[in-house]
Design an enzyme around this catalytic site. Structure first.
Site, PDB file in Angstrom:
ATOM      1  N   GLY A 111       7.401  -2.126  -4.378  1.00  0.00           N
ATOM      2  CA  GLY A 111       8.589  -1.283  -4.517  1.00  0.00           C
ATOM      3  C   GLY A 111       9.341  -1.577  -5.802  1.00  0.00           C
TER       4      GLY A 111
ATOM      5  N   HIS B  73      -9.846  34.381  -4.250  1.00  0.00           N
ATOM      6  CA  HIS B  73     -10.995  33.719  -3.645  1.00  0.00           C
ATOM      7  C   HIS B  73     -12.030  33.435  -4.723  1.00  0.00           C
ATOM      8  CE1 HIS B  73     -14.086  32.701  -0.755  1.00  0.00           C
ATOM      9  NE2 HIS B  73     -14.909  33.524  -1.388  1.00  0.00           N
TER      10      HIS B  73
ATOM     11  N   ALA C  29       0.844  -1.210   0.000  1.00  0.00           N
ATOM     12  CA  ALA C  29       0.000   0.000   0.000  1.00  0.00           C
ATOM     13  C   ALA C  29       0.872   1.249   0.000  1.00  0.00           C
ATOM     14  CB  ALA C  29      -0.938  -0.009   1.194  1.00  0.00           C
ATOM     15  N   GLY C  30       1.896   1.273  -0.879  1.00  0.00           N
ATOM     16  CA  GLY C  30       2.669   2.495  -1.114  1.00  0.00           C
ATOM     17  C   GLY C  30       1.966   3.307  -2.195  1.00  0.00           C
TER      18      GLY C  30
ATOM     19  N   ALA D 165      10.225  10.937 -10.685  1.00  0.00           N
ATOM     20  CA  ALA D 165      10.667  11.439 -11.982  1.00  0.00           C
ATOM     21  C   ALA D 165      11.349  12.810 -11.855  1.00  0.00           C
ATOM     22  CB  ALA D 165       9.467  11.527 -12.921  1.00  0.00           C
TER      23      ALA D 165
HETATM   24  P1  FAD Z   1      13.398   5.123 -15.964  1.00  0.00           P
HETATM   25  O1  FAD Z   1      12.208   5.960 -16.206  1.00  0.00           O
HETATM   26  O2  FAD Z   1      13.182   3.752 -15.396  1.00  0.00           O
HETATM   27  O3  FAD Z   1      14.165   5.025 -17.369  1.00  0.00           O
HETATM   28  C1  FAD Z   1      15.306   4.261 -17.525  1.00  0.00           C
HETATM   29  C2  FAD Z   1      15.456   3.946 -18.998  1.00  0.00           C
HETATM   30  O4  FAD Z   1      16.711   3.332 -19.191  1.00  0.00           O
HETATM   31  C3  FAD Z   1      14.430   2.968 -19.546  1.00  0.00           C
HETATM   32  O5  FAD Z   1      13.942   3.426 -20.783  1.00  0.00           O
HETATM   33  C4  FAD Z   1      15.201   1.669 -19.705  1.00  0.00           C
HETATM   34  O6  FAD Z   1      14.708   0.859 -20.762  1.00  0.00           O
HETATM   35  C5  FAD Z   1      16.580   2.214 -20.045  1.00  0.00           C
HETATM   36  N1  FAD Z   1      17.686   1.291 -19.743  1.00  0.00           N
HETATM   37  C6  FAD Z   1      17.937   0.649 -18.579  1.00  0.00           C
HETATM   38  N2  FAD Z   1      19.076  -0.057 -18.666  1.00  0.00           N
HETATM   39  C7  FAD Z   1      19.548   0.161 -19.923  1.00  0.00           C
HETATM   40  C8  FAD Z   1      20.693  -0.292 -20.616  1.00  0.00           C
HETATM   41  N3  FAD Z   1      21.607  -1.071 -20.039  1.00  0.00           N
HETATM   42  N4  FAD Z   1      20.851   0.102 -21.896  1.00  0.00           N
HETATM   43  C9  FAD Z   1      19.958   0.898 -22.503  1.00  0.00           C
HETATM   44  N5  FAD Z   1      18.865   1.369 -21.884  1.00  0.00           N
HETATM   45  C10 FAD Z   1      18.670   1.003 -20.609  1.00  0.00           C
HETATM   46  N6  FAD Z   1       7.206   9.263 -10.325  1.00  0.00           N
HETATM   47  C11 FAD Z   1       6.762  10.515 -10.147  1.00  0.00           C
HETATM   48  O7  FAD Z   1       7.574  11.425  -9.927  1.00  0.00           O
HETATM   49  N7  FAD Z   1       5.436  10.826 -10.244  1.00  0.00           N
HETATM   50  C12 FAD Z   1       4.498   9.874 -10.476  1.00  0.00           C
HETATM   51  O8  FAD Z   1       3.302  10.166 -10.544  1.00  0.00           O
HETATM   52  C13 FAD Z   1       4.939   8.535 -10.656  1.00  0.00           C
HETATM   53  N8  FAD Z   1       4.044   7.557 -10.915  1.00  0.00           N
HETATM   54  C14 FAD Z   1       4.488   6.287 -11.139  1.00  0.00           C
HETATM   55  C15 FAD Z   1       3.543   5.297 -11.412  1.00  0.00           C
HETATM   56  C16 FAD Z   1       3.951   4.005 -11.645  1.00  0.00           C
HETATM   57  C17 FAD Z   1       2.920   2.942 -11.946  1.00  0.00           C
HETATM   58  C18 FAD Z   1       5.343   3.691 -11.635  1.00  0.00           C
HETATM   59  C19 FAD Z   1       5.814   2.302 -11.928  1.00  0.00           C
HETATM   60  C20 FAD Z   1       6.286   4.667 -11.368  1.00  0.00           C
HETATM   61  C21 FAD Z   1       5.864   5.980 -11.097  1.00  0.00           C
HETATM   62  N9  FAD Z   1       6.772   6.991 -10.805  1.00  0.00           N
HETATM   63  C22 FAD Z   1       6.320   8.264 -10.581  1.00  0.00           C
HETATM   64  C23 FAD Z   1       8.223   6.742 -10.702  1.00  0.00           C
HETATM   65  C24 FAD Z   1       8.910   7.205 -11.982  1.00  0.00           C
HETATM   66  O9  FAD Z   1       8.364   6.522 -13.076  1.00  0.00           O
HETATM   67  C25 FAD Z   1      10.406   6.963 -11.867  1.00  0.00           C
HETATM   68  O10 FAD Z   1      10.905   7.593 -10.708  1.00  0.00           O
HETATM   69  C26 FAD Z   1      11.135   7.524 -13.079  1.00  0.00           C
HETATM   70  O11 FAD Z   1      10.664   6.953 -14.262  1.00  0.00           O
HETATM   71  C27 FAD Z   1      12.646   7.281 -12.944  1.00  0.00           C
HETATM   72  O12 FAD Z   1      13.288   7.861 -14.023  1.00  0.00           O
HETATM   73  P2  FAD Z   1      14.692   7.346 -14.559  1.00  0.00           P
HETATM   74  O13 FAD Z   1      14.964   8.160 -15.767  1.00  0.00           O
HETATM   75  O14 FAD Z   1      15.661   7.297 -13.468  1.00  0.00           O
HETATM   76  O15 FAD Z   1      14.455   5.819 -14.992  1.00  0.00           O
HETATM   77  P1  AMP Z   2       6.679   1.713  -2.173  1.00  0.00           P
HETATM   78  O1  AMP Z   2       8.045   1.273  -1.749  1.00  0.00           O
HETATM   79  O2  AMP Z   2       6.277   3.079  -1.709  1.00  0.00           O
HETATM   80  O3  AMP Z   2       6.394   1.489  -3.628  1.00  0.00           O
HETATM   81  O4  AMP Z   2       5.664   0.754  -1.415  1.00  0.00           O
HETATM   82  C1  AMP Z   2       5.733  -0.642  -1.430  1.00  0.00           C
HETATM   83  C2  AMP Z   2       5.003  -1.148  -0.208  1.00  0.00           C
HETATM   84  O5  AMP Z   2       4.924  -2.573  -0.265  1.00  0.00           O
HETATM   85  C3  AMP Z   2       5.712  -0.803   1.103  1.00  0.00           C
HETATM   86  O6  AMP Z   2       4.811  -0.108   1.926  1.00  0.00           O
HETATM   87  C4  AMP Z   2       6.086  -2.170   1.679  1.00  0.00           C
HETATM   88  O7  AMP Z   2       5.969  -2.198   3.086  1.00  0.00           O
HETATM   89  C5  AMP Z   2       5.049  -3.092   1.063  1.00  0.00           C
HETATM   90  N1  AMP Z   2       5.480  -4.497   0.996  1.00  0.00           N
HETATM   91  C6  AMP Z   2       6.704  -4.971   0.661  1.00  0.00           C
HETATM   92  N2  AMP Z   2       6.728  -6.340   0.714  1.00  0.00           N
HETATM   93  C7  AMP Z   2       5.480  -6.738   1.083  1.00  0.00           C
HETATM   94  C8  AMP Z   2       4.848  -8.014   1.315  1.00  0.00           C
HETATM   95  N3  AMP Z   2       5.524  -9.177   1.157  1.00  0.00           N
HETATM   96  N4  AMP Z   2       3.541  -8.040   1.684  1.00  0.00           N
HETATM   97  C9  AMP Z   2       2.854  -6.874   1.823  1.00  0.00           C
HETATM   98  N5  AMP Z   2       3.400  -5.648   1.640  1.00  0.00           N
HETATM   99  C10 AMP Z   2       4.681  -5.566   1.266  1.00  0.00           C
END
Ligand code: FAD
Ligand code: AMP
Length: 477
Positions: free
Chosen positions: A281, A454, A192-193, A330
């Protein structure tokens, strides 16, 4: 095999990498960006997790599902009666895919405008600042890129659980949960993160009975306690069944159901779901990144070790975004990308890690920046706290969005704002005011002396600042 030379090679085109690449190009450097992401059709798609399976598609589905839930539940109160409403999940997913495609293509266009060389393939780092590129899944080098500087922005991937292996049609990760073809009647979410709550909300609003199993005994432990309590109450009211201290023990698929066993304070419990999302996570993509003999310091949790300027243990090699310490967000990665680009260009840019806004895009949204009240108490920081409930906001009433509160924490001696915590509709937008105020080292008095339009939700920020000195107008102080 070609061998090309660039001022900078960026590995990864997510929000950390593509922003770094663009900023480097703006500063006059020759830049290549290697990325391996591809869409369902095997076509390269920029933007990383964020654009393809993260921030953007989740918000597109949150928007659609919010509209459906509002039409079903809130319209009658406004005297609006829809004769019959239904959800066409395929159309909803297709709209989400269009939003994603428009944005990922936008990044490609920005790369062209900025003359960034895009290399599609898997990058591996070799000694001597060489990046070797191969096809996905192959170890054979297709081309070699030589760089003066390398920025690693390879991002992160969902953590997998052996106890809940991904199973077609039944057990999904966060990416799979953005692709459902129908609304499951019952849905289990492990974790529930932020991600579990957002994805659980999407499908709950569309009609699923959602149960979230969270191993920890506290809900949203990094949020301010008052805010997490308010959010918990609000989510429960919406029908999200959040079970704390619930640690997953096992899953098995039998008779078209996922049978889940978990342990809580009363012992082992069993529950059945049509589908399960694992949202426990994310882990850094630091495996398969290094060629033989490449030595870069990695910490015990597999993050690339960096200092506050995102410099790794090897000169001229930097790492940014989800692959390094800090929150996996992001905007944090993008700011690191800008800092590194500017530092390569000889500027003295920094990132203020104390001012990273956190947002959970539920309804109401939860957002905060800075220290929570309990963190201030633990650190022995004397504080004044001002709070304003959304029930007292005229705009929130007009919107029918009175759940939540704004809380401002200021230093007792200097009045400087140390933390702002919000549970409210549009908290993601409201928190930007707090980030700006804190960035300019504002006091609660500074915000209190500012005029707010407002009726707006922003007035709640103003009233909370007034409340720090017991002079809020629309509540009893
Ligand atoms: P990434 O976005 O993971 O990009 C890494 C890129 O590197 C990818 O395209 C991958 O294919 C490429 N890559 C990896 N290894 C290699 C390699 N060896 N060679 C070539 N390419 C490679 N964050 C927010 O701030 N706001 C949000 O609302 C939010 N919502 C989210 C919802 C979901 C469902 C999820 C899963 C994540 C969310 N996040 C959100 C988190 C956010 O997506 C990440 O923090 C962000 O994308 C990280 O950016 P990054 O550029 O570090 O890596
Ligand atoms: P986040 O790291 O914010 O994406 O949240 C992931 C959440 O998953 C955290 O609150 C963790 O405590 C929870 N979590 C990790 N492992 C387990 C598990 N085995 N069962 C239930 N919850 C988990």
């Amino acid at each position: 095999m070609s061998n090309k030379k660039f001022d900078v090679v960026v590995i990864g085109a997510g929000p950390a990498g593509y922003v770094a690449a663009i900023r480097c190009a703006q500063l006059g450097m020759t830049v290549a960006c290697v990325d391996e992401w591809q869409d369902h059709n095997g076509v390269a798609s920029l933007g990383g997790t964020c654009l393809n399976v993260g921030c953007i598609p989740s918000k597109a589905l949150l928007e659609s599902s919010h509209m459906y839930a509002a039409t079903a539940s809130d319209f009658p109160e406004h005297g609006i009666h829809a004769r019959s409403i239904s959800v066409d999940v395929k159309t909803m997913i297709a709209r989400k895919d269009r939003v994603v495609a428009e944005l990922t293509q936008g990044i490609s266009a920005l790369f062209q405008t900025n003359k960034i060389t895009l290399v599609h393939g898997h990058a591996r780092l070799s000694p001597g600042k060489i990046v070797k590129v191969s096809e996905r899944g192959s170890s054979e080098t297709r081309e070699s890129l030589e760089a003066e500087n390398i920025i690693i922005a390879a991002g992160s991937s969902p953590v997998r659980l052996d106890r809940a292996p991904l199973t077609d049609g039944y057990i999904f990760d966060s990416a799979g949960a953005l692709e459902f073809e129908s609304v499951p009647k019952t849905l289990g979410v492990i974790g529930a993160g932020a991600i579990g709550l957002e994805l659980g909300s999407v499908w709950s609003r569309l009609g699923s009975e959602v149960v979230l199993l969270e191993a920890m005994d506290t809900f949203l432990p990094s949020a301010d306690k008052q805010i997490s309590r308010a959010a918990f109450r609000s989510y429960k009211k919406q029908g999200l069944d959040i079970r704390l201290s619930a640690r997953l023990l096992s899953t098995s698929v039998k008779q078209k159901k996922v049978h889940v066993t978990y342990e809580d304070t009363r012992g082992a419990q069993q529950i059945k779901f049509d589908r399960v999302i694992v949202a426990v996570g994310r882990k850094p993509n630091s495996d398969y990144l290094f060629g033989d003999e490449m030595e870069l310091e990695i910490d015990e949790r597999e993050f690339i070790h960096v200092n506050k300027y995102c410099e790794t243990s090897v000169p001229c090699i930097y790492a940014i975004g989800d692959i390094v310490r800090g929150p996996m967000l992001a905007h944090k990665g993008s700011e690191e990308g800008i800092m590194v680009a500017e530092r390569i260009a000889g500027q003295k840019s920094t990132v203020n890690y104390d001012l990273i806004p956190y947002v959970i895009y539920t309804h109401p949204e939860v957002a905060w920046v800075g220290k929570s009240e309990h963190a201030c108490h633990s650190a022995g920081i004397p504080v004044n706290v001002g709070m304003f409930p959304l029930t007292a906001s005229g705009r929130a009433r007009a919107m029918g969005a009175t759940d939540g509160l704004v809380k401002i924490i200021a230093h007792q001696e200097t009045d400087r704002i140390i933390g702002v915590h919000i549970c409210a509709a549009q908290a993601s937008e409201l928190v930007a005011q707090a980030v700006m105020a804190m960035g300019m080292e504002a006091s609660a008095e500074d915000v209190a002396l500012t005029m707010f339009a407002h009726p707006t939700l922003s007035e709640s920020v103003h009233e909370a600042a007034l409340a720090v000195h017991n002079r809020a107008i629309h509540i009893k102080n």
